[in-house]
Design a protein around this motif. Sequence first.
Motif, PDB file in Angstrom:
ATOM      1  N   TRP A  91       0.832  -1.207   0.000  1.00  0.00           N
ATOM      2  CA  TRP A  91       0.000   0.000   0.000  1.00  0.00           C
ATOM      3  C   TRP A  91       0.869   1.261   0.000  1.00  0.00           C
ATOM      4  CZ3 TRP A  91      -3.466  -1.919   4.621  1.00  0.00           C
ATOM      5  CH2 TRP A  91      -4.200  -3.027   4.194  1.00  0.00           C
ATOM      6  N   PHE A  93       1.152   4.245  -2.829  1.00  0.00           N
ATOM      7  CA  PHE A  93       0.983   5.642  -2.422  1.00  0.00           C
ATOM      8  C   PHE A  93       2.169   6.491  -2.870  1.00  0.00           C
ATOM      9  CE2 PHE A  93       1.600   8.979   0.855  1.00  0.00           C
ATOM     10  CZ  PHE A  93       0.401   9.666   0.703  1.00  0.00           C
ATOM     11  N   ARG A 138       2.254   7.276  -6.523  1.00  0.00           N
ATOM     12  CA  ARG A 138       1.299   8.325  -6.905  1.00  0.00           C
ATOM     13  C   ARG A 138       1.722   9.686  -6.383  1.00  0.00           C
ATOM     14  NH1 ARG A 138      -5.269   8.020  -5.875  1.00  0.00           N
ATOM     15  NH2 ARG A 138      -5.797   9.948  -6.983  1.00  0.00           N
ATOM     16  N   GLN A 190      -6.751   6.524  -1.090  1.00  0.00           N
ATOM     17  CA  GLN A 190      -6.215   5.398  -1.854  1.00  0.00           C
ATOM     18  C   GLN A 190      -6.729   4.078  -1.287  1.00  0.00           C
ATOM     19  OE1 GLN A 190      -1.927   5.148  -3.076  1.00  0.00           O
ATOM     20  NE2 GLN A 190      -1.922   3.422  -1.642  1.00  0.00           N
TER      21      GLN A 190
END
Length: 305
Positions: free
Chosen positions: A110, A114, A117, A292
Amino acid sequence: MLDLYKLHIFTIVMQEGSFSGAAQRLLMTQSAVSQHIQTLEAELGTALFERRPRGVEPTRAGMTLHEYALALLKLASEAENAVTDVTALASGQVAIGASPGVSIYLLPGWIGAFRARYPNLSVSLQTDTTPGIAAALLAGRLDFGIVEGEIDLTAPGALGSVPLQDFEQFVIVGPKHPWWLRESIPIAALSDQTLITRQPRSQSRIWLDQALQQHDVHPRIGAEFDNLESIKRAVMAGTCLALLPAYIVDQEVALGLLHRLPIEGVPLMRTLRLAWNRDRYFSPVARAFLRQLSGQFPAVKPLLT
């Protein structure tokens, strides 16, 4: 004009009940916290706290200011979130707490997504037990936590919690175990087995003991580890077994190092949960991370409205 920074310090003193507690939480000296409160009191022409041998107590004016301060800080946070473009930030950080399984096996992926992005933003990850994460949330050291199991919402404080996903717990065995070629196992058969488990006071161990007792299952405890990798290696090397969710052993199962057995008829389930301090407000960076996560866990979406 009231200084929002001083109001923030004031609210922390209110929560902690002492200048020393607020200083520790804010990573400031006690004298600095005291000076900010004295300056605020001088600007308002009234005492906000009565000093006691063990901490402080708010005056009537302090109680009144606290209500307004919380409203002002909330409004300031809403304004910040309304206009901040996290994609344009040069820097920023979200502080996340996670229980060991989540921290090791779920969050790295995760966090990677993140960071891909938002390359200018960073993540601070604290791995702890569920009670430790709850304490850090109440102390304001974390933006939110993700844990396996239950959060105590009855304890003093203002924690919120929402379930993200239920995970089935599987019987995990190594190549030397007689069950290596089995496809499933009845829960009653665990009474004759030796388990490798987490340490007695961990939430995972408390949950496991209660779940097995509910089914009148009483296995032998072969070893107690505080590290999930140690549990897996012990199972691989011997004839003991463990109960773990699939995401912890996916890689070893794919490599043929461990075998995963569902429990027949009565699957044991644990819940992945998001926890946060309801007295704090998500920063724009924290909200970006939660946004997200909401793509994978729809239960997060209401927190962003």
